[in-house]
Every structure is written in structure tokens, then in C-alpha cells.
Design a protein around this motif. Structure first.
Motif: not given
Length: 59
Positions: A5, A7, A11
């Protein structure tokens, strides 16, 4: 190496600006790597450890 991931990395980096450059570097290297064993990983990331079926890279 397959990064699960990207993403999540972004984050985390957004919340912890001090690690942004390190995570970017790790992602660039790891996503292009074709490591077949821990020794190969440790040649790039010497603090990497294998824990069960996971790879842990400490910085």
C-alpha cells in the motif's frame, strides 16, 4: 518487491514529515528490487530483519 500500500506510506509520511524522504527512498528502491533472500535485502538495508513471513526494515 511488491509494496502492498503506497497510499498508507503517503498517509504516514503526511503525519510524520521527518520520515518523508526516507520513505520515498525506501519505496523507490524496494518497488524496483527483485530480492530473493534476506542477505540481498541486507546488502541495501543492513538493519533489515525477517520476522516470521514479514520483512522489517529499521532506520
Amino acid at each position: 518487491m511488491h509494496v502492498i500500500s503506497y497510499r498508507r506510506l503517503r498517509e504516514y509520511a503526511g503525519k510524520h514529515n521527518d520520515c518523508n524522504d526516507c520513505l520515498d527512498n525506501w519505496y523507490k528502491v524496494a518497488s524496483k528490487a527483485n530480492w530473493s533472500n534476506l542477505i540481498e535485502v541486507q546488502s541495501v538495508f543492513p538493519t533489515a530483519e525477517a520476522v516470521v513471513q514479514q520483512l522489517i526494515i529499521n532506520n
